[in-house]
Design a protein around this motif. Sequence first.
Motif, PDB file in Angstrom:
ATOM      1  N   PHE A 181      -3.321  10.325  -5.977  1.00  0.00           N
ATOM      2  CA  PHE A 181      -4.250  11.004  -5.073  1.00  0.00           C
ATOM      3  C   PHE A 181      -3.818  12.136  -4.563  1.00  0.00           C
ATOM      4  O   PHE A 181      -2.885  12.135  -3.623  1.00  0.00           O
ATOM      5  CB  PHE A 181      -5.424  10.367  -4.269  1.00  0.00           C
TER       6      PHE A 181
ATOM      7  N   GLY B 211      -6.699  -2.650  -6.186  1.00  0.00           N
ATOM      8  CA  GLY B 211      -6.987  -3.559  -4.987  1.00  0.00           C
ATOM      9  C   GLY B 211      -6.224  -3.343  -3.775  1.00  0.00           C
ATOM     10  O   GLY B 211      -6.571  -4.270  -2.624  1.00  0.00           O
ATOM     11  N   GLU B 212      -5.587  -2.095  -3.598  1.00  0.00           N
ATOM     12  CA  GLU B 212      -4.701  -1.870  -2.289  1.00  0.00           C
ATOM     13  C   GLU B 212      -5.530  -0.362  -1.701  1.00  0.00           C
ATOM     14  O   GLU B 212      -5.873   0.312  -2.323  1.00  0.00           O
ATOM     15  CB  GLU B 212      -3.146  -1.801  -2.670  1.00  0.00           C
ATOM     16  N   GLY B 213      -4.773  -0.073  -0.500  1.00  0.00           N
ATOM     17  CA  GLY B 213      -4.921   1.053  -0.069  1.00  0.00           C
ATOM     18  C   GLY B 213      -3.839   2.346  -0.512  1.00  0.00           C
ATOM     19  O   GLY B 213      -3.030   1.715  -1.059  1.00  0.00           O
ATOM     20  N   PRO B 214      -4.611   3.472  -0.213  1.00  0.00           N
ATOM     21  CA  PRO B 214      -3.416   4.471  -0.678  1.00  0.00           C
ATOM     22  C   PRO B 214      -2.184   4.443   0.214  1.00  0.00           C
ATOM     23  O   PRO B 214      -2.319   4.154   1.525  1.00  0.00           O
ATOM     24  CB  PRO B 214      -4.297   5.680  -0.380  1.00  0.00           C
TER      25      PRO B 214
ATOM     26  N   TYR C  55      -0.795  10.856  -2.470  1.00  0.00           N
ATOM     27  CA  TYR C  55      -0.887   9.199  -1.932  1.00  0.00           C
ATOM     28  C   TYR C  55      -0.794   8.570  -3.490  1.00  0.00           C
ATOM     29  O   TYR C  55      -1.354   9.220  -4.346  1.00  0.00           O
ATOM     30  CB  TYR C  55      -2.133   8.779  -1.408  1.00  0.00           C
TER      31      TYR C  55
ATOM     32  N   PHE D  91     -10.192  14.205  -0.805  1.00  0.00           N
ATOM     33  CA  PHE D  91      -9.363  13.960  -1.645  1.00  0.00           C
ATOM     34  C   PHE D  91      -9.736  14.315  -3.063  1.00  0.00           C
ATOM     35  O   PHE D  91     -11.054  14.738  -3.187  1.00  0.00           O
ATOM     36  CB  PHE D  91      -9.676  12.277  -1.837  1.00  0.00           C
TER      37      PHE D  91
ATOM     38  N   GLN E  25      -1.944   4.824  -5.063  1.00  0.00           N
ATOM     39  CA  GLN E  25      -2.975   3.598  -4.745  1.00  0.00           C
ATOM     40  C   GLN E  25      -2.766   3.009  -5.886  1.00  0.00           C
ATOM     41  O   GLN E  25      -2.945   2.974  -7.202  1.00  0.00           O
ATOM     42  CB  GLN E  25      -4.294   3.972  -4.863  1.00  0.00           C
TER      43      GLN E  25
ATOM     44  N   LYS F 212     -10.058  13.349  -7.439  1.00  0.00           N
ATOM     45  CA  LYS F 212     -10.553  12.068  -7.852  1.00  0.00           C
ATOM     46  C   LYS F 212      -9.409  11.366  -8.339  1.00  0.00           C
ATOM     47  O   LYS F 212      -9.608  10.259  -9.188  1.00  0.00           O
ATOM     48  CB  LYS F 212     -11.476  12.355  -9.002  1.00  0.00           C
TER      49      LYS F 212
ATOM     50  N   LEU G  42       1.048   6.733   1.378  1.00  0.00           N
ATOM     51  CA  LEU G  42       1.659   8.220   1.510  1.00  0.00           C
ATOM     52  C   LEU G  42       2.789   8.391   0.913  1.00  0.00           C
ATOM     53  O   LEU G  42       3.952   7.604   1.279  1.00  0.00           O
ATOM     54  CB  LEU G  42       1.547   8.439   3.161  1.00  0.00           C
TER      55      LEU G  42
END
Lengths: 115, 118
Positions: free
Chosen positions: A88, A40-43, A35, A105, A37, A107, A45
């Motif tokens: 990630f 301020g956003e989501g991961p 992923y 996940f 990221q 780090k 894919l």
Amino acid sequence: GQQLNQSPQSMFIQEGEDVSMNCTSSSIFNTWLWYKQDPGEGPVLLIALYKAGELTSNGRLTAQFGITRKDSFLNISASIPSDVGIYFCAGLRIYSGAGSYQLTFGKGTKLSVIP
Amino acid sequence: NAGVMQNPRHLVRRRGQEARLRCSPMKGHSHVYWYRQLPEEGLKFMVYLQKENIIDESGMPKERFSAEFPKEGPSILRIQQVVRGDSAAYFCASSPWRVQREGRGEQFFGPGTRLTVL
């Protein structure tokens, strides 16, 4: 619990260079996912890997599922400024009977691209 | 073709208040997952739900935290009597049933709710 060791923690590279990052684990995983990221956003894919030894590409990205099922790497070729972000790895281990699909996940690897 | 939606995007609460985080999965997805992310860390699994069922809550604290995914409406992650240590980004992910059946595991994430406890 399971842990994923992701390295490097951070990278500073020149635009146009290739990048490589990897994840290792003491446990076997059924699926490896990568992923990205942005702040301020989501991961999001990038690549999914399902079989040991599998090598999969998505544009300038290439990822491999290690033959032992305990590791994976991600390569980015000819980096560009918009590659900046945190990458990630995530592993899925399916617990038979329990029907659980939790991802573990790493780090993250923070990538900075110098124009 | 909307993705996973979460609201609110930012939530500020004082210690002892309740926080309610909402998640609408992607259209056609019947599996929902909640994860928590602390600064400079990866995401940590909390709970996995299907419609009206909690399948796996092994990552969720036993006290003050609860989750639901009703037959109608969004999934809710509820944190009662919040403490400063609850401050984090909470992400919801979803996947379609066929992915689970095939054992593939892709999960698609929403933009997250950033909870700040004062």
